[in-house]
Scaffold this motif. Structure first.
Motif, PDB file in Angstrom:
ATOM      1  N   ILE A   1       0.735  -1.636   0.360  1.00 35.91           N
ATOM      2  CA  ILE A   1       0.039   0.126   0.167  1.00 35.91           C
ATOM      3  C   ILE A   1       0.858   1.023  -0.228  1.00 35.91           C
ATOM      4  O   ILE A   1       0.647   2.215  -0.482  1.00 35.91           O
ATOM      5  N   SER A   2       1.666   1.292   0.549  1.00 35.84           N
ATOM      6  CA  SER A   2       2.845   2.185   1.036  1.00 35.84           C
ATOM      7  C   SER A   2       3.320   2.884  -0.791  1.00 35.84           C
ATOM      8  O   SER A   2       3.491   3.881  -1.389  1.00 35.84           O
ATOM      9  N   ALA A   3       3.900   1.279  -1.532  1.00 29.56           N
ATOM     10  CA  ALA A   3       4.530   1.785  -2.561  1.00 29.56           C
ATOM     11  C   ALA A   3       3.594   2.140  -3.555  1.00 29.56           C
ATOM     12  O   ALA A   3       3.705   2.766  -4.208  1.00 29.56           O
ATOM     13  N   LEU A   4       1.980   1.690  -3.305  1.00 30.69           N
ATOM     14  CA  LEU A   4       1.125   2.491  -4.824  1.00 30.69           C
ATOM     15  C   LEU A   4       0.767   3.637  -4.311  1.00 30.69           C
ATOM     16  O   LEU A   4       0.743   4.318  -5.274  1.00 30.69           O
ATOM     17  N   VAL A   5       1.047   4.432  -2.562  1.00 32.26           N
ATOM     18  CA  VAL A   5       0.637   5.655  -2.988  1.00 32.26           C
ATOM     19  C   VAL A   5       1.526   6.417  -3.653  1.00 32.26           C
ATOM     20  O   VAL A   5       1.446   7.859  -3.996  1.00 32.26           O
ATOM     21  N   GLU A   6       2.413   5.895  -3.633  1.00 35.72           N
ATOM     22  CA  GLU A   6       3.997   6.943  -3.915  1.00 35.72           C
ATOM     23  C   GLU A   6       4.417   6.839  -5.646  1.00 35.72           C
ATOM     24  O   GLU A   6       4.190   8.305  -5.560  1.00 35.72           O
ATOM     25  N   ARG A   7       3.139   5.767  -5.777  1.00 36.15           N
ATOM     26  CA  ARG A   7       2.968   6.524  -7.101  1.00 36.15           C
ATOM     27  C   ARG A   7       1.321   7.280  -7.919  1.00 36.15           C
ATOM     28  O   ARG A   7       1.216   7.722  -8.745  1.00 36.15           O
ATOM     29  N   TRP A   8       0.780   7.482  -6.512  1.00 41.18           N
ATOM     30  CA  TRP A   8      -0.747   8.691  -7.410  1.00 41.18           C
ATOM     31  C   TRP A   8      -0.333   9.790  -7.109  1.00 41.18           C
ATOM     32  O   TRP A   8       0.705  10.130  -6.943  1.00 41.18           O
TER      33      TRP A   8
ATOM     34  N   ILE B   1      -8.185   3.257  -9.428  1.00 46.03           N
ATOM     35  CA  ILE B   1     -10.408   2.313  -9.386  1.00 46.03           C
ATOM     36  C   ILE B   1     -11.237   3.218  -9.904  1.00 46.03           C
ATOM     37  O   ILE B   1     -11.232   4.167  -9.282  1.00 46.03           O
ATOM     38  N   THR B   2     -11.484   2.519 -10.584  1.00 48.50           N
ATOM     39  CA  THR B   2     -12.939   3.670 -11.031  1.00 48.50           C
ATOM     40  C   THR B   2     -14.096   3.100 -10.479  1.00 48.50           C
ATOM     41  O   THR B   2     -13.990   1.801  -9.525  1.00 48.50           O
ATOM     42  N   LEU B   3     -15.603   3.265 -10.993  1.00 49.83           N
ATOM     43  CA  LEU B   3     -16.891   2.940  -9.631  1.00 49.83           C
ATOM     44  C   LEU B   3     -16.362   1.787 -10.261  1.00 49.83           C
ATOM     45  O   LEU B   3     -17.791   1.260  -9.017  1.00 49.83           O
ATOM     46  N   ASP B   4     -16.719   0.936 -11.447  1.00 49.12           N
ATOM     47  CA  ASP B   4     -17.213  -0.285 -11.578  1.00 49.12           C
ATOM     48  C   ASP B   4     -16.554  -1.074 -10.734  1.00 49.12           C
ATOM     49  O   ASP B   4     -16.927  -1.811 -10.101  1.00 49.12           O
ATOM     50  N   GLU B   5     -15.642  -1.436 -10.143  1.00 48.78           N
ATOM     51  CA  GLU B   5     -14.589  -1.675  -9.294  1.00 48.78           C
ATOM     52  C   GLU B   5     -14.920  -1.739  -7.879  1.00 48.78           C
ATOM     53  O   GLU B   5     -14.812  -2.706  -7.828  1.00 48.78           O
ATOM     54  N   VAL B   6     -15.896  -0.587  -7.806  1.00 52.01           N
ATOM     55  CA  VAL B   6     -15.726  -0.392  -6.314  1.00 52.01           C
ATOM     56  C   VAL B   6     -17.465  -1.839  -5.826  1.00 52.01           C
ATOM     57  O   VAL B   6     -17.541  -2.445  -5.130  1.00 52.01           O
TER      58      VAL B   6
ATOM     59  N   LEU C   1      -5.787   8.872  -0.372  1.00 58.29           N
ATOM     60  CA  LEU C   1      -4.445   8.719  -1.100  1.00 58.29           C
ATOM     61  C   LEU C   1      -4.092  10.050  -1.844  1.00 58.29           C
ATOM     62  O   LEU C   1      -2.611  10.189  -1.140  1.00 58.29           O
ATOM     63  N   GLY C   2      -4.747  10.808  -1.824  1.00 54.52           N
ATOM     64  CA  GLY C   2      -3.932  12.379  -1.681  1.00 54.52           C
ATOM     65  C   GLY C   2      -3.761  12.682  -0.690  1.00 54.52           C
ATOM     66  O   GLY C   2      -1.631  13.278  -1.101  1.00 54.52           O
ATOM     67  N   ASN C   3      -3.843  12.522   0.097  1.00 56.83           N
ATOM     68  CA  ASN C   3      -3.270  12.783   1.253  1.00 56.83           C
ATOM     69  C   ASN C   3      -2.375  12.582   1.507  1.00 56.83           C
ATOM     70  O   ASN C   3      -1.367  13.634   2.299  1.00 56.83           O
ATOM     71  N   ALA C   4      -2.363  10.728   1.964  1.00 62.63           N
ATOM     72  CA  ALA C   4      -1.569  10.578   2.308  1.00 62.63           C
ATOM     73  C   ALA C   4       0.608  10.615   1.094  1.00 62.63           C
ATOM     74  O   ALA C   4       1.158   9.973   1.748  1.00 62.63           O
ATOM     75  N   SER C   5      -0.211  10.660   0.141  1.00 65.40           N
ATOM     76  CA  SER C   5       0.724  10.799  -0.999  1.00 65.40           C
ATOM     77  C   SER C   5       1.929  12.335  -0.560  1.00 65.40           C
ATOM     78  O   SER C   5       2.630  12.257  -1.481  1.00 65.40           O
ATOM     79  N   LEU C   6       1.323  13.237   0.674  1.00 65.79           N
ATOM     80  CA  LEU C   6       2.194  13.954   1.164  1.00 65.79           C
ATOM     81  C   LEU C   6       3.196  13.477   1.569  1.00 65.79           C
ATOM     82  O   LEU C   6       2.146  12.458   2.469  1.00 65.79           O
ATOM     83  N   LYS C   7       4.356  14.299   1.741  1.00 62.75           N
ATOM     84  CA  LYS C   7       5.662  13.769   1.982  1.00 62.75           C
ATOM     85  C   LYS C   7       5.359  14.179   3.704  1.00 62.75           C
ATOM     86  O   LYS C   7       6.527  13.068   3.979  1.00 62.75           O
ATOM     87  N   SER C   8       4.757  14.645   4.363  1.00 59.18           N
ATOM     88  CA  SER C   8       4.621  14.817   5.677  1.00 59.18           C
ATOM     89  C   SER C   8       3.541  13.907   6.605  1.00 59.18           C
ATOM     90  O   SER C   8       3.628  13.796   7.873  1.00 59.18           O
TER      91      SER C   8
ATOM     92  N   THR D   1      -9.098  -1.754   1.841  1.00 58.68           N
ATOM     93  CA  THR D   1      -9.148  -3.884   1.714  1.00 58.68           C
ATOM     94  C   THR D   1      -9.221  -3.378   0.080  1.00 58.68           C
ATOM     95  O   THR D   1      -9.252  -3.797  -0.562  1.00 58.68           O
ATOM     96  N   LEU D   2     -10.346  -1.972  -0.478  1.00 65.24           N
ATOM     97  CA  LEU D   2     -10.216  -1.906  -1.640  1.00 65.24           C
ATOM     98  C   LEU D   2      -9.332  -1.675  -2.318  1.00 65.24           C
ATOM     99  O   LEU D   2      -9.108  -1.700  -3.551  1.00 65.24           O
ATOM    100  N   LEU D   3      -8.479  -0.895  -1.930  1.00 65.37           N
ATOM    101  CA  LEU D   3      -7.924  -0.676  -3.362  1.00 65.37           C
ATOM    102  C   LEU D   3      -6.443  -2.108  -2.696  1.00 65.37           C
ATOM    103  O   LEU D   3      -6.067  -2.237  -3.457  1.00 65.37           O
ATOM    104  N   GLN D   4      -6.092  -2.460  -1.579  1.00 64.84           N
ATOM    105  CA  GLN D   4      -5.025  -3.909  -1.626  1.00 64.84           C
ATOM    106  C   GLN D   4      -6.070  -4.469  -2.861  1.00 64.84           C
ATOM    107  O   GLN D   4      -4.768  -5.340  -3.211  1.00 64.84           O
ATOM    108  N   CYS D   5      -7.008  -5.223  -2.596  1.00 64.86           N
ATOM    109  CA  CYS D   5      -7.992  -5.753  -3.678  1.00 64.86           C
ATOM    110  C   CYS D   5      -7.874  -5.600  -5.309  1.00 64.86           C
ATOM    111  O   CYS D   5      -6.900  -5.771  -6.327  1.00 64.86           O
TER     112      CYS D   5
END
Length: 633
Positions: A302-309, A325-330, A454-461, A470-474
């Protein structure tokens, strides 16, 4: 598990943090006397731990980790008592000038372990071990057993620099002899190295001890190699260490740590719903979703994916192009409705929150007991008060208990926050009428919250991430062959494919970063759901076209843009160069502007069916000429 289970348990930060939270809970209940938890406390903690991580660990594993955490606390506490050392709250590690560290390590070589060790849970360990009965010689970390054999448990083997150097010489010799295939040494090579090592250090170590040290050294090498690829880092051959200015080190340490994943699903199984409650949950739109339950999260992935967001496009930027992640996938992964009314409502103050609890739950949380704060109630209070509905309950009581369950469910999953186990009461009125609740687009709201998280977590701080992880990982498991576990039997919602298969990962963050950097076409599946078409319910299948709706997602004050036009290969279509995205002012929080934006967002959502994007041709060919050239820029 076998008697050697403690040596085979790879403890992750999230496992440590959860175990620590269990111990703090037991202390709060008065179940620890002196150094010892009661027998019942260990039994309860073990049951909760195994449920959280889908494991079959024995009490020995938790007791061993308890002793290990006690040692970390004791050693670091001893160092902090020395002149010149202090605790850095920002970096969550011991701080001292280089001269102080060098002088200390010269006298106490094992102190080197703690020079760069971050321990985010140190303050919690203070609460757990503060009154621990200590021995007389607590001034320095224990070094008396530096090379004593512990054949049954590698975690009790204290490795000294001479031991490491000799093992490296043995490994190097076997490489020169051609006895390594890929990353693996042949059996005869290990046997030869074990004999030489035990003769050298008069020990009785088994193959597991040396193999695990080899793996550890390989991870260290990979981490060091990654560091040296970054600007500002270099190798000091005289001191045998990576060096950089403090202005380079501190931001890196803060930025590069694993994100703390904030989902609170571990106790969902403790809710006991009656048949009548289950019917109401189905009406509210969560009948399929509730089947998923707790899922072990892979923090490193998850941490590695966030760095790509990228916040401006709400997409992951990968070497082969953008994906998201698109609406249909949810709908497919979680079973939540993606078509319906937007999840919106008024702000709720403290007084209004208490009134809502009394009217819709039939009970009030106690502010004195910190069960409610700033219009948010504790998930623990909801579970403790409402997790089991009385058999002879009236219809109104059943509804109150069901609303409490739904509030707990969304607060621990799709609307989980970074501030702990709390959920806002603002969602409660949405469950006043269960039929009305079933008409909300809960899936779209869940995606809006995950995009924002995801946007917030992508910040360095940031050091935490929330939302429906669970959705992100799946999603990652379906699309990327990176850290992917074995599938379970096919079932719907499709998240159940990845449940109960031991998805905890032994791979560290740097390795996931490299896998994403080196991603090739064989490691990505653009359209992974086609094979499960026959098991998708008709009412879900009928709405999947909304996955290609270029629209605005809304969840109360959260407004996020949905850009399927940037990821058309996920729909089996050719990807053209996407349009430039207009920059948004996320810092503008004036109430009147927010109201205007919310109105416009809800209007755009109302027209979601009119903005289905498309392109001609198939999309499985990733080298789409102009697009791939554009993506490289």
């Amino acid at each position: 598990m076998s008697s050697k289970e403690t040596s085979k348990t790879e403890w992750t930060p999230v496992m440590d943090q959860y175990f620590i939270s269990l111990m703090l809970d037991q202390i709060g209940r008065g179940n620890k006397t002196g150094n010892a938890f009661s027998k019942q406390a260990w039994t309860d903690m073990l049951a909760l731990f195994n449920s959280r991580f889908s494991g079959q660990y024995g009490k020995r594993v938790l007791r061993h980790r308890y002793n290990k955490l006690s040692k970390y606390h004791k050693d670091m506490g001893a160092i902090l008592k020395q002149d010149g050392f202090s605790w850095d709250e920002t970096l969550q590690m011991i701080a001292a000038d280089d001269a102080v560290w060098n002088s200390y390590i010269k006298e106490h070589p094992l102190g080197r372990t703690y020079r760069m060790r971050s321990l985010p849970s140190y303050n919690d360990l203070e609460l757990i071990f503060a009154n621990q009965v200590q021995g007389k010689d607590d001034a320095v970390p224990d070094e008396t057993n530096a090379s004593q054999p512990q054949s049954s448990d590698r975690t009790r083997t204290f490795w000294t620099p001479p031991m490491d150097n000799y093992l490296i010489d043995l490994l190097y010799d076997q490489v020169n002899k051609g006895n390594r295939v890929g990353q693996t040494f042949i059996t005869s090579a290990w046997n030869e190295m074990i004999t030489s090592f035990n003769t050298k250090f008069e020990s009785q170590h088994g193959k597991d001890v040396l193999k695990n040290r080899y793996k550890h050294l390989r991870r260290l090498y990979n981490d060091i190699r990654f560091l040296l690829e970054q600007d500002g880092f270099s190798w000091d051959a005289r001191r045998d260490m990576v060096v950089a200015d403090d202005s380079v080190w501190y931001p890196y340490i803060k930025e590069r740590g694993l994100l703390r994943c904030q989902e609170h699903t571990s106790l969902l199984h403790q809710w006991k719903l009656t048949d009548e409650q289950t019917k109401l949950v189905d009406k509210a739109g969560f009948g399929l979703f509730r089947r998923i339950g707790p899922m072990t999260l892979n923090n490193s992935l998850i941490s590695a994916l966030v760095e790509r967001w990228r916040r401006e496009t709400n997409t992951f930027h990968l070497p082969l192009g953008e994906t998201t992640i698109t609406l249909d996938e949810v709908s497919l992964v979680l079973g939540l409705q993606i078509d319906g009314d937007p999840v919106v409502g008024p702000k709720v103050g403290d007084e209004a929150a208490m009134d809502m609890c009394g009217r819709l739950l039939g009970k009030l949380p106690s502010a004195a007991n910190k069960e409610v704060n700033c219009s948010r109630v504790k998930l623990n209070w909801l579970k403790r008060t409402f997790s089991e509905c009385p058999e002879d309950a009236s219809s109104d009581v059943v509804k109150c208990h069901t609303r409490a369950y739904l509030l707990y469910l969304i607060g621990s999953t799709i609307f989980a926050t970074t501030d702990g186990d709390k959920v806002s009461v603002k969602y409660l009125p949405l469950f006043e009428d269960f039929d009305r609740a079933g008409r909300y687009a809960w899936g779209a709201a869940a995606l809006a919250c995950l995009y924002r998280a995801l946007g917030n977590a992508s910040l360095k701080s940031q050091s935490n991430i929330c939302g429906c992880l669970t959705l992100l990982q799946c999603w990652s498991y379906f699309h990327l062959d990176i850290g992917r576990p074995e599938k379970s039997e096919a079932s719907f919602p499709l998240a159940l494919l990845w449940k109960g298969k031991g998805s905890r990962s032994k791979t560290d963050l740097s390795e996931y970063r490299r896998e994403l950097d080196d991603l090739d076409p064989t490691k990505i599946c653009w359209c992974p759901y086609e094979r499960y078409e026959n098991m998708i319910p008709p009412h879900v299948k009928a709405k999947l076209s909304l996955g290609r709706s270029k629209t605005t997602l809304v969840c109360f004050e959260k407004i996020e843009l949905h850009f399927p036009d940037r990821c058309l290969r996920q729909f089996g279509k050719r990807q053209p160069i996407p349009q430039k995205v207009k920059r948004r002012d996320r810092k503008n929080r004036r109430l009147d502007d927010l109201d205007t934006s919310m109105t416009a967002a809800c209007e755009e959502w109302a027209e979601r069916g009119d903005h289905i994007v498309d392109s001609s041709g198939g999309g499985n060919v990733v080298d789409d000429g102009a697009y791939m050239e554009w993506n490289k820029v």
